[in-house]
Motif scaffolding. Structure first.
Motif, PDB file in Angstrom:
ATOM      1  N   ILE A  43       0.441 -16.977 -99.510  1.00 49.88           N
ATOM      2  CA  ILE A  43       1.725 -17.572 -99.873  1.00 49.88           C
ATOM      3  C   ILE A  43       2.143 -18.626 -98.847  1.00 49.88           C
ATOM      4  CG2 ILE A  43       4.201 -17.037-100.011  1.00 49.88           C
ATOM      5  CD1 ILE A  43       3.348 -14.419-101.486  1.00 49.88           C
ATOM      6  N   ASP A  54       2.534 -27.447 -99.958  1.00 52.40           N
ATOM      7  CA  ASP A  54       3.472 -28.208-100.782  1.00 52.40           C
ATOM      8  C   ASP A  54       4.442 -29.024 -99.926  1.00 52.40           C
ATOM      9  OD1 ASP A  54       3.926 -28.763-103.612  1.00 52.40           O
ATOM     10  OD2 ASP A  54       5.984 -28.157-103.147  1.00 52.40           O
ATOM     11  N   ARG A  79       2.408 -31.943 -98.903  1.00 50.55           N
ATOM     12  CA  ARG A  79       2.196 -32.885-100.007  1.00 50.55           C
ATOM     13  C   ARG A  79       3.419 -33.776-100.193  1.00 50.55           C
ATOM     14  NH1 ARG A  79       3.469 -33.206-105.105  1.00 50.55           N
ATOM     15  NH2 ARG A  79       4.619 -31.261-104.984  1.00 50.55           N
ATOM     16  N   LYS A  80       4.594 -33.180-100.000  1.00 50.88           N
ATOM     17  CA  LYS A  80       5.822 -33.958-100.139  1.00 50.88           C
ATOM     18  C   LYS A  80       6.103 -34.837 -98.915  1.00 50.88           C
ATOM     19  CE  LYS A  80       8.529 -33.228-103.325  1.00 50.88           C
ATOM     20  NZ  LYS A  80       8.645 -33.797-104.696  1.00 50.88           N
ATOM     21  N   ALA A 124      11.039 -29.856-111.154  1.00 52.79           N
ATOM     22  CA  ALA A 124      10.745 -29.262-109.845  1.00 52.79           C
ATOM     23  C   ALA A 124      10.196 -30.305-108.878  1.00 52.79           C
ATOM     24  CB  ALA A 124       9.751 -28.111-109.990  1.00 52.79           C
ATOM     25  N   GLU A 125       9.578 -31.340-109.433  1.00 50.43           N
ATOM     26  CA  GLU A 125       9.020 -32.393-108.579  1.00 50.43           C
ATOM     27  C   GLU A 125      10.105 -33.341-108.082  1.00 50.43           C
ATOM     28  OE1 GLU A 125       6.050 -31.732-107.836  1.00 50.43           O
ATOM     29  OE2 GLU A 125       5.628 -33.480-106.600  1.00 50.43           O
ATOM     30  N   THR A 126      11.110 -33.586-108.906  1.00 51.50           N
ATOM     31  CA  THR A 126      12.170 -34.522-108.494  1.00 51.50           C
ATOM     32  C   THR A 126      13.287 -33.806-107.743  1.00 51.50           C
ATOM     33  OG1 THR A 126      13.184 -34.294-110.681  1.00 51.50           O
ATOM     34  CG2 THR A 126      11.748 -36.184-110.338  1.00 51.50           C
ATOM     35  N   PHE A 184      13.512 -30.900-105.381  1.00 56.89           N
ATOM     36  CA  PHE A 184      12.725 -29.940-104.595  1.00 56.89           C
ATOM     37  C   PHE A 184      13.472 -28.615-104.413  1.00 56.89           C
ATOM     38  CE2 PHE A 184      10.927 -28.380-100.517  1.00 56.89           C
ATOM     39  CZ  PHE A 184       9.571 -28.454-100.808  1.00 56.89           C
ATOM     40  N   ASP A 185      14.736 -28.684-104.029  1.00 55.50           N
ATOM     41  CA  ASP A 185      15.503 -27.448-103.799  1.00 55.50           C
ATOM     42  C   ASP A 185      15.629 -26.628-105.075  1.00 55.50           C
ATOM     43  OD1 ASP A 185      16.221 -27.613-101.009  1.00 55.50           O
ATOM     44  OD2 ASP A 185      17.482 -29.316-101.549  1.00 55.50           O
ATOM     45  N   TRP A 214      12.400 -24.619-105.980  1.00 54.42           N
ATOM     46  CA  TRP A 214      12.143 -23.387-105.221  1.00 54.42           C
ATOM     47  C   TRP A 214      13.216 -22.345-105.503  1.00 54.42           C
ATOM     48  CZ3 TRP A 214       7.631 -22.507-102.747  1.00 54.42           C
ATOM     49  CH2 TRP A 214       6.790 -23.619-102.543  1.00 54.42           C
ATOM     50  N   MET A 272      10.849 -19.752-107.386  1.00 55.74           N
ATOM     51  CA  MET A 272      10.241 -18.861-106.405  1.00 55.74           C
ATOM     52  C   MET A 272      11.171 -17.763-105.928  1.00 55.74           C
ATOM     53  SD  MET A 272       9.543 -17.947-102.972  1.00 55.74           S
ATOM     54  CE  MET A 272       9.715 -19.229-101.729  1.00 55.74           C
ATOM     55  N   HIS A 273      12.275 -18.123-105.314  1.00 57.82           N
ATOM     56  CA  HIS A 273      13.115 -17.095-104.674  1.00 57.82           C
ATOM     57  C   HIS A 273      13.575 -15.979-105.621  1.00 57.82           C
ATOM     58  CE1 HIS A 273      13.004 -19.198-100.908  1.00 57.82           C
ATOM     59  NE2 HIS A 273      13.506 -20.282-101.441  1.00 57.82           N
ATOM     60  N   GLY A 296      -5.657 -27.573-108.860  1.00 59.19           N
ATOM     61  CA  GLY A 296      -5.635 -28.963-108.453  1.00 59.19           C
ATOM     62  C   GLY A 296      -7.052 -29.498-108.381  1.00 59.19           C
ATOM     63  N   GLN A 332      -1.033 -29.109-106.959  1.00 54.67           N
ATOM     64  CA  GLN A 332      -0.682 -30.462-106.518  1.00 54.67           C
ATOM     65  C   GLN A 332       0.708 -30.849-106.994  1.00 54.67           C
ATOM     66  OE1 GLN A 332      -2.677 -31.909-104.281  1.00 54.67           O
ATOM     67  NE2 GLN A 332      -3.905 -30.047-104.462  1.00 54.67           N
ATOM     68  N   THR A 333       1.484 -29.851-107.385  1.00 52.14           N
ATOM     69  CA  THR A 333       2.903 -30.045-107.691  1.00 52.14           C
ATOM     70  C   THR A 333       3.657 -28.859-107.086  1.00 52.14           C
ATOM     71  OG1 THR A 333       2.728 -28.820-109.775  1.00 52.14           O
ATOM     72  CG2 THR A 333       2.486 -31.213-109.904  1.00 52.14           C
ATOM     73  N   SER A 334       4.950 -29.057-106.846  1.00 50.72           N
ATOM     74  CA  SER A 334       5.767 -27.943-106.358  1.00 50.72           C
ATOM     75  C   SER A 334       5.817 -26.825-107.399  1.00 50.72           C
ATOM     76  CB  SER A 334       7.183 -28.423-106.041  1.00 50.72           C
ATOM     77  OG  SER A 334       7.166 -29.343-104.969  1.00 50.72           O
ATOM     78  N   ALA A 381       2.763 -24.802-107.031  1.00 53.25           N
ATOM     79  CA  ALA A 381       2.820 -23.988-105.807  1.00 53.25           C
ATOM     80  C   ALA A 381       3.734 -22.786-106.016  1.00 53.25           C
ATOM     81  CB  ALA A 381       3.316 -24.840-104.634  1.00 53.25           C
ATOM     82  N   ILE A 421       2.614 -18.827-105.863  1.00 50.05           N
ATOM     83  CA  ILE A 421       3.260 -17.900-104.933  1.00 50.05           C
ATOM     84  C   ILE A 421       3.802 -16.684-105.677  1.00 50.05           C
ATOM     85  CG2 ILE A 421       5.310 -17.663-103.468  1.00 50.05           C
ATOM     86  CD1 ILE A 421       4.664 -20.533-102.430  1.00 50.05           C
TER      87      ILE A 421
END
Lengths: 324, 324
Positions: free
Chosen positions: A155, A162, A165-166, B83-85, B87-88, B91, B95-96, B130, B146-148, B151, B155
């Motif tokens: 993880i 990531d 990558r950013k 998610a790519e544009t 970032f916060d 995640w 993810m959280h 990727g 290769q993207t958030s 990732a 995870i």
């Protein structure tokens, strides 16, 4: 002045790395400010700024992130056996602080208008893999961890990749072989005996062998570990082409071959100090670990290990065995 | 009574799944209590308990965990482009909450002395991969997102696998192909056009094609997605042998082949409504995506998709195209 932070700088590899940096600089750069962070430090350890604390505690890695280190070696970790028995501790040390560190570094990146992009070298592990395995694990083999430690490492790898990558950080993850021969005392890692069966006999002490001698495993010396870390700190990460977790070179051998190497170097006396004593819990963990690799990418990128287990024993005798 | 929760139950696949459960039960079990959770629901959607809220908000998944659902379909996600544009947001949504959900479920597991072990079916994605890729991605190919979004999915897979290995939950992750043809409007997913170039023309509307028609991709219908999810909910997870993330079957074809299938089914008129208009940002994301798979494990485990893209178009026409 290059500001270097070693998280987990009080541990065995962290201390070896710190001693190396003090003596030799970092890839030719001798103008270093070296900070070590850990929950404890050995007496008479490497001469550097020492910070006591746990990465698991609130605010700790956030505060470190504000110091804008140029290079961060992230070695702080609960070992595999402990992460397996204490589930909360494992995640609280091995996963959550990495996230908070990355977020803290990203905040500094943004506060500097993107100018601050620290190099992070993260010590992952071959525990990210899970069986069944091919004879040699290639660079494109899946991660399927069978321990919490391995899951936590996988993880962290994905997070670091990531954020890199950013462009917020410039990180890479090194899947260290089992580091052998560890100096000092046995620790709680399930892999501890791989060192113990060499180290204890060379110091005239008995060693417990908790698994059959047919067990094959993947090793590199502490000296190689320091070499991996410093090489990674200076690597052009564009060469990684977006795959920022690396299988590293090492030595694949069985416990029987380890013991034969010990016999060839030190004779039958030390070998007689190895006492087989089966431990099902350790055997179960170790049984799920990789045995051999074909780490073509890392070798092409210039990472180097010992050629054989005899060399690994000689490194221990040169660097760590008490003289006389 | 089997208590079923669909996180992301207001989305397209969530609604399809809910409709299926209402009409057919879950793998023969018709005695269901179905709860959907999402930030919004369509008008006249599936008849079930609806809960409005964001999984990203504090306490939301924790409270859901306390209800001890037997089966949790975890589909809640920010799409790849978003998610790519942002970032916060990526995640915080992708993810959280999965971590908090798992911790909440583990608390229930422990509160029941280990009796409560919910099945979790998590919608992962082929975005965990990727390039560079082999011609067909096998079941042992590495994840190197290769993207958030990719990732975050990777995870969550690792978390679900480890909590499952410890016996706190019984989860698996499905790496869904791109779901095509999506009914309704285009969304912010970078993959949205794969559906748009079929759906809009069949509804007499123009569609933008933002990538060259040589782009090859991996598809399955919404009907297959529902089949994957329900099959996973009933699967004997011992058969997964510790590898709880699965590549699923699908259809590999180029955009040109998609268009040919449209022509063969609906004629030249709809095809003329497809307007090439290059979009470098979308092309860059899609260029990093997988194109073909050899998903032997999932097929052996009984997961099924369409045999070809013609069939995928027919599923859309049967299930979603407004009649008349």
């Amino acid at each position: 002045m290059t500001k270097v932070l070693i998280l987990g700088g009080g541990g065995m590899v962290g201390q070896k790395l710190a001693h190396h940096l003090v003596a030799h600089g970092l890839n030719g750069d001798a103008d270093l400010s070296i900070t070590l962070h850990d929950i404890a430090f050995p007496p008479n350890g490497a001469k550097a700024n020492m910070r006591l604390g746990s990465v698991a505690d609130a605010g700790v890695v956030e505060a470190l992130a504000q110091e804008r280190f140029d290079v961060i070696f992230h070695l702080a970790s609960i070992v595999s056996g402990q992460a397996e028995t204490d589930f909360d501790l494992g995640w609280n040390v091995n996963m959550h602080p990495t996230w908070r560190l990355l977020e803290g570094l990203r905040a500094q990146h943004e506060a500097t208008g993107g100018a601050y992009v620290p190099r992070i070298v993260f010590t992952s592990s071959i525990a990210v893999f899970g069986g069944p395995y091919p004879d040699k694990i290639g660079d494109e083999f899946l991660t399927a961890p069978q321990t919490s430690y391995g899951a936590q490492k996988a993880i962290c790898e994905a997070m670091i990749s990531d954020f890199s990558r950013k462009g917020f950080v410039d990180g890479l993850s090194l899947r260290l072989p089992t580091i052998c021969v560890r100096p000092g005392k046995a620790n709680l890692a399930a892999s501890s005996f791989f060192s113990g069966i060499i180290r204890e006999p060379l110091n005239g002490m008995e060693a417990i062998l908790p698994v059959p001698d047919t067990v094959r495993h993947w090793h590199a010396s502490p000296r190689s570990a320091v070499g991996f870390l410093t090489h990674a700190a200076g690597l052009d990460t564009d060469l990684l082409q977006g795959r920022r977790a690396l299988n590293l070179p090492g030595v694949s051998c069985t416990v029987a071959e380890q013991i034969e190497a010990l016999r060839s170097i030190a004779g039958q006396g030390p070998v007689d100090l190895i006492k087989p004593q089966a431990d099902a819990a350790i055997a179960k963990i170790v049984d799920g670990w990789p045995r051999n690799f074909d780490p073509q990418r890392a070798i092409a990128l210039g990472f180097q290990s010992e050629p054989d287990f005899d060399s690994i024993i000689h490194v221990y005798m040169d660097d760590d065995l008490p003289k006389g």
